[in-house]
Scaffold this motif. Structure first.
Motif, short mmCIF file in Angstrom:
data_model
loop_
_atom_site.label_atom_id
_atom_site.label_comp_id
_atom_site.label_asym_id
_atom_site.label_seq_id
_atom_site.Cartn_x
_atom_site.Cartn_y
_atom_site.Cartn_z
N PHE A 285 19.76 -3.16 -12.02
CA PHE A 285 18.78 -4.25 -12.06
C PHE A 285 17.48 -3.78 -12.72
CE2 PHE A 285 21.24 -4.67 -8.01
CZ PHE A 285 22.17 -5.56 -8.53
N VAL A 399 25.57 -10.21 -10.58
CA VAL A 399 24.72 -10.05 -11.75
C VAL A 399 24.49 -8.58 -12.03
CG1 VAL A 399 22.33 -10.33 -12.60
CG2 VAL A 399 23.51 -12.26 -11.54
N LEU A 401 21.64 -6.74 -14.49
CA LEU A 401 20.55 -6.95 -15.45
C LEU A 401 20.58 -5.91 -16.56
CD1 LEU A 401 17.45 -7.88 -13.24
CD2 LEU A 401 18.97 -9.39 -14.53
N PRO A 405 18.92 -5.98 -22.07
CA PRO A 405 19.32 -7.36 -21.78
C PRO A 405 20.62 -7.79 -22.45
CG PRO A 405 16.96 -7.25 -22.22
CD PRO A 405 17.53 -5.88 -22.54
N ALA A 408 23.47 -7.45 -20.05
CA ALA A 408 23.41 -8.19 -18.79
C ALA A 408 24.66 -9.05 -18.63
CB ALA A 408 22.16 -9.07 -18.76
N ILE A 415 20.82 -14.74 -13.27
CA ILE A 415 20.09 -13.71 -14.01
C ILE A 415 18.59 -13.98 -13.93
CG2 ILE A 415 19.61 -12.80 -16.33
CD1 ILE A 415 22.58 -13.03 -16.93
N TYR A 418 17.31 -12.96 -10.55
CA TYR A 418 17.22 -11.50 -10.42
C TYR A 418 16.00 -10.98 -11.18
CZ TYR A 418 21.76 -10.69 -8.11
OH TYR A 418 22.81 -10.63 -7.22
N VAL A 419 15.74 -11.54 -12.35
CA VAL A 419 14.56 -11.13 -13.11
C VAL A 419 13.30 -11.44 -12.32
CG1 VAL A 419 13.19 -11.63 -15.17
CG2 VAL A 419 15.65 -11.26 -15.38
N GLU A 424 10.80 -7.64 -15.26
CA GLU A 424 11.28 -7.34 -16.61
C GLU A 424 10.83 -5.97 -17.09
OE1 GLU A 424 13.33 -8.69 -18.57
OE2 GLU A 424 13.04 -10.83 -18.90
N ARG A 427 12.78 -3.22 -19.47
CA ARG A 427 14.00 -3.78 -20.08
C ARG A 427 13.71 -4.09 -21.54
NH1 ARG A 427 16.05 -8.54 -18.16
NH2 ARG A 427 18.18 -7.83 -18.55
#
Length: 434
Positions: A285, A399, A401, A405, A408, A415, A418-419, A424, A427
């Motif tokens: 993640f 999911v 991440l 990306p 993912a 998604i 989760y973000v 972020e 990523r």
């Protein structure tokens, strides 16, 4: 064990079914380690795993015959763990630990059978699903990938003549040996074969392992393939994979539980295993989120395996985190395995020399690198970014991440959730390599 002439073996193929999966031990070691923990803690959790072709430009179902695929999948379902394999698992030491696998788990394993599958074709791609208890569905990952990759290789070579095959494999062998000679020059190199999932074929992986064993000597510390570890007297190498935090996260009842899922996985893992098996995979993640919220006790683990971020940048970030938590990186271990090849291994090894212990898992570019070796230039010998990932647990979407990306997986709405929970930070989109 005598190695066959691979070109002759490919050319002389004439029997109705040439099995790709020969043993349930022909899998990665981390599958068995995870399986024991899943069987102990989550025997009734139901999951769905699915095949994903991230190399979407390749219409896989037009290169691999669906009837042959069904035949190989059906054959794999007939295989059971052999008595000698279970004796080896019971009596061998792994990572310096005796009796890694408990007798009751091995008794359950003796009756194990791969579950049924669902296979169809959609827009030139295989839609392959495994809907079963987590203990069962998880074990399809490696056999499914090896079957599809080898069927694709066989299709590419089916009409080749004897001499064309001879030249192809001679070039591939020379290519690999040139890599071995470069790696031999690296002092204190620690390298493992991680090439099962996307290998060209079973026989080719076996040749590669034997070549590494002769060419690298003690620099080859083992193989992730359990069958080859047993057959070639090598260490079985592996720890855990993304499916553990993905399932724990999918089962979370709310966002607060979701945020702590990666660390609950590590607690359970620590309760089952110790020592050099305490290697964290931080990027499910996002590595930045993992390090930001990780409890202090994670810093006492042996090391990390950065997987989807650029290796040097990821390694430096983890070393900074160790120092911030009062740990000396020189006592820790970083394992690099994402799309590694000789250039990358050399660069990363030299960058971190003397600053942290390093180990390398050499995968697709070891066991499926035929680029420039084929007289006909077949694109079917180019490796694919083909994966089997958990899609749901107890009907709840799973999911991943990733730090990239483009790697993912999961429902877009999940998604986005989760973000929102993990953020972020760190990523960064980059080309998916194999």
């Amino acid at each position: 064990m005598a190695l066959p002439d691979i070109a002759t073996r490919v050319y002389d193929h004439s029997w109705r079914l040439d099995p790709i999966v020969r043993s349930l031990l022909d899998t990665d070691f981390y599958k068995l380690l995870m399986l024991q923990m899943i069987w102990r803690l989550h025997p009734r959790v139901r999951t769905e795993f699915t095949l994903l072709n991230r190399s979407r430009h390749v219409r896989l179902a037009e290169e691999v015959d669906v009837a042959e695929l069904r035949e190989q999948l059906d054959h794999a379902r007939t295989i059971r763990f052999a008595k000698k394999e279970l004796i080896w698992l019971a009596g061998n030491s792994f990572y310096g630990r005796e009796r890694m696998f408990a007798p009751d788990f091995l008794a359950w394993l003796s009756e194990f059978q791969l579950p049924d599958y669902d296979l169809s074709i959609e827009d030139g791609q295989f839609r392959l699903r495994f809907d079963a208890p987590w203990t069962d569905a998880s074990m399809w990952e490696i056999p499914a990938l090896t079957i599809i990759n080898e069927l694709r290789s066989r299709s590419a070579l089916r009409m080749r003549g004897r001499f064309a095959l001879d030249v192809l494999y001679a070039r591939a062998k020379a290519r690999l040996w040139a890599k071995v000679e470069r790696l031999r020059a690296l002092p204190d190199l620690a390298l493992s074969d991680f090439g099962t999932r996307r290998r060209h074929s079973f026989l080719w992986q076996r040749w590669c392992v034997e070549a590494l064993k002769e060419g690298l000597g003690s620099r080859l510390i083992g193989t992730s393939n359990v069958l080859m570890a047993m057959d070639h007297d090598l260490e079985a190498i592996g720890t855990n994979a993304h499916e553990l935090p993905m399932v724990y996260a999918a089962l979370a009842r709310d966002d607060a539980e979701l945020a702590t899922a990666p660390y609950r996985v590590l607690r359970d893992w620590q309760d089952h295993y110790g020592g050099n098996l305490l290697v964290a995979l931080p990027d499910a993640f996002g590595t930045e989120a993992f390090l930001r919220d990780a409890p202090d006790w994670v810093a006492d683990w042996t090391g990390f395996r950065p997987d989807s971020a650029p290796p040097i940048e990821a390694g430096e970030r983890i070393m900074t985190w160790w120092r911030d938590h009062g740990r000396d990186p020189r006592t820790k271990l970083l394992i690099f395995s994402d799309a590694m090849d000789v250039d990358g291994i050399e660069r990363v090894h030299r960058h971190f020399a003397g600053r942290v212990r390093t180990s390398f898992g050499w995968g697709t570019n070891l066991t499926n690198d035929f680029r420039g070796c084929d007289l006909a230039g077949s694109a079917q010998l180019e490796p694919l970014s083909l994966v089997v990932k958990v899609a749901s647990a107890e009907g709840r979407p799973a999911v991943k991440l990733s730090d990239n990306p483009d790697k993912a997986t999961g429902d877009p709405r999940e998604i986005a959730r989760y973000v929102r929970v993990f953020g972020e930070a760190g990523r960064e989109r980059q080309a998916v390599r194999v």
